[in-house]
Design a protein around this motif. Structure first.
Motif, PDB file in Angstrom:
ATOM      1  N   PRO A   1      -6.086  -7.356 -15.209  1.00 22.15           N
ATOM      2  CA  PRO A   1      -6.763  -8.745 -15.877  1.00 22.15           C
ATOM      3  C   PRO A   1      -6.629  -9.452 -16.775  1.00 22.15           C
ATOM      4  N   ALA A   2      -5.740  -9.744 -17.722  1.00 22.35           N
ATOM      5  CA  ALA A   2      -6.842  -9.886 -19.257  1.00 22.35           C
ATOM      6  C   ALA A   2      -8.151 -10.910 -19.044  1.00 22.35           C
TER       7      ALA A   2
ATOM      8  N   VAL B   1     -14.883  -6.713 -20.144  1.00 19.99           N
ATOM      9  CA  VAL B   1     -15.342  -5.384 -20.448  1.00 19.99           C
ATOM     10  C   VAL B   1     -15.214  -4.718 -21.709  1.00 19.99           C
ATOM     11  N   HIS B   2     -14.600  -4.824 -22.716  1.00 15.61           N
ATOM     12  CA  HIS B   2     -14.173  -4.487 -23.995  1.00 15.61           C
ATOM     13  C   HIS B   2     -15.340  -5.126 -24.562  1.00 15.61           C
ATOM     14  N   LEU B   3     -16.049  -6.371 -24.686  1.00 10.16           N
ATOM     15  CA  LEU B   3     -17.063  -7.088 -25.790  1.00 10.16           C
ATOM     16  C   LEU B   3     -18.188  -7.038 -24.781  1.00 10.16           C
TER      17      LEU B   3
ATOM     18  N   PHE C   1     -16.720  -8.304 -15.442  1.00  6.77           N
ATOM     19  CA  PHE C   1     -17.632  -7.027 -16.132  1.00  6.77           C
ATOM     20  C   PHE C   1     -17.284  -6.215 -14.392  1.00  6.77           C
ATOM     21  N   ARG C   2     -18.048  -6.457 -13.816  1.00  8.94           N
ATOM     22  CA  ARG C   2     -17.974  -5.531 -12.712  1.00  8.94           C
ATOM     23  C   ARG C   2     -17.125  -5.213 -11.395  1.00  8.94           C
ATOM     24  N   TYR C   3     -16.236  -5.985 -11.632  1.00  6.31           N
ATOM     25  CA  TYR C   3     -14.724  -5.781 -10.697  1.00  6.31           C
ATOM     26  C   TYR C   3     -14.155  -4.690 -11.824  1.00  6.31           C
ATOM     27  N   GLY C   4     -14.441  -5.494 -13.153  1.00 10.69           N
ATOM     28  CA  GLY C   4     -13.121  -4.423 -14.370  1.00 10.69           C
ATOM     29  C   GLY C   4     -13.516  -3.132 -14.098  1.00 10.69           C
ATOM     30  N   LEU C   5     -15.287  -3.084 -14.191  1.00  9.27           N
ATOM     31  CA  LEU C   5     -15.858  -1.853 -14.376  1.00  9.27           C
ATOM     32  C   LEU C   5     -15.301  -0.874 -13.118  1.00  9.27           C
ATOM     33  N   ASP C   6     -15.185  -1.376 -11.865  1.00 11.04           N
ATOM     34  CA  ASP C   6     -15.194  -0.710 -10.888  1.00 11.04           C
ATOM     35  C   ASP C   6     -13.459  -0.396 -10.146  1.00 11.04           C
TER      36      ASP C   6
END
Lengths: 137, 170
Positions: free
Chosen positions: B116-117, B123-125, B151-156
């Motif tokens: 998701p955006a 994650v990018h920042l 961040f955690r969800y995105g990285l996972d």
């Protein structure tokens, strides 16, 4: 796969550089847009006068609408008042006619024909004045 | 209007970072260019926009993020097909001459596109701008906990998506 290693691996991925030709295009477009957005002086003065406080003007307009609405809702004047007003007219007309007559009399006295007209007999004097003149004689 | 020199300086200091974030969010070079131009037009028309701003980079990234989210929503409304957006993908990463690296970067770009955006932005920042969770929270108008959890969800999700390729080329 260790978290730190994976994060570090991702972090090391180089990002694409921004195309160099974009600089001139984007900055040029930005400056042009800023220049075109400036209002000409002849039309901006009233905007500066009006726009800073649009709410105040809206409030004033609303107040006027209320005033006008109340004005049109007030009942018409009563018939008695209208009649009294109508009765005043004849007396006013008579007064105007009286004044006009007096003016004509004055004009007649001032006209050249009035000098050649036969003298009017003197106005009767009060008796008291006539007795005193006879006694003096 | 902001002095031309200041616009130039802002561009030279921050355009690369803004470009990278926008490429990650929009996955489209054309949209990125449009948004970047819109952002600098906004700066040129409102010279006082940066008055009192302590962190220019964070402020501009926030502006860019908001414009990108608006753009994404407009595009979704127009096309009503998320899959077509993933297919037309401009990578945010530099091209590599090494085939393994190139494959990994392509897979990473695709995996990021599936996030998701809002997760993608965090994650990018965090990874590529090196911002702390406090700075990210301030830039994106989030709470620190929300920034950390996104961040955690995105990285996972990235890890799960890239595990086979990562293990293979490690």
């Amino acid at each position: 796969m260790k978290d730190d290693n994976f994060e570090e691996r991702l972090r090391r991925q180089p990002l694409r550089p921004i195309p160099s030709e974009w600089r001139g295009e984007i900055l040029g477009a930005a400056r042009a847009a800023a220049s075109s957005s400036r209002q000409p002086a002849s039309t901006s003065w009233w905007l500066e006068w009006l726009w800073p406080c649009p709410r105040a003007w809206a409030g004033l307009a609303a107040a006027w609408i209320v005033i006008l609405a109340l004005q049109y809702q007030t009942p018409p004047p009563r018939k008695a008042e209208a009649k009294d007003h109508a009765n005043d007219q004849p007396s006013k007309t008579m007064a105007i006619e009286e004044r006009r007559r007096e003016l004509f009399e004055v004009l007649d006295l001032l006209s050249p024909t009035a000098a050649t007209a036969p003298a009017k007999p003197p106005a009767p004097r009060p008796r008291g004045q006539a007795r005193s003149e006879t006694a003096a004689a | 209007m902001a002095a031309p020199l200041q616009l130039d300086r802002l561009y030279d200091d921050h355009a690369q970072a803004i470009f990278a974030l926008l490429m990650n969010l929009t996955r489209s070079e054309a949209d990125t260019r449009d948004i970047l131009q819109e952002l600098f037009i906004k700066l040129a028309r409102s010279p006082g926009l940066l008055n009192g701003v302590r962190d220019e980079r964070a402020f501009l990234l926030r502006l860019a993020h908001n414009l990108a989210i608006d753009q994404i929503r407009r595009r979704l409304t127009r096309e009503k097909n998320c899959q077509s957006l993933a297919d037309d993908l401009d990578s945010a990463f530099a091209v590599s001459g090494h085939p393994d690296e190139s494959a990994f970067r392509l897979a990473l770009a695709e995996a990021l596109a599936e996030l998701p955006a809002e997760q993608r932005a965090v994650v990018h920042l965090k990874l590529w701008e090196g911002m702390t969770f406090e700075e990210i929270a301030s830039a994106l108008a989030l709470s620190v906990n929300t920034a950390a959890s996104r961040f955690r969800y995105g990285l996972d999700k990235l890890r799960a998506r890239l595990r086979p390729l990562y293990d293979e080329i490690k």
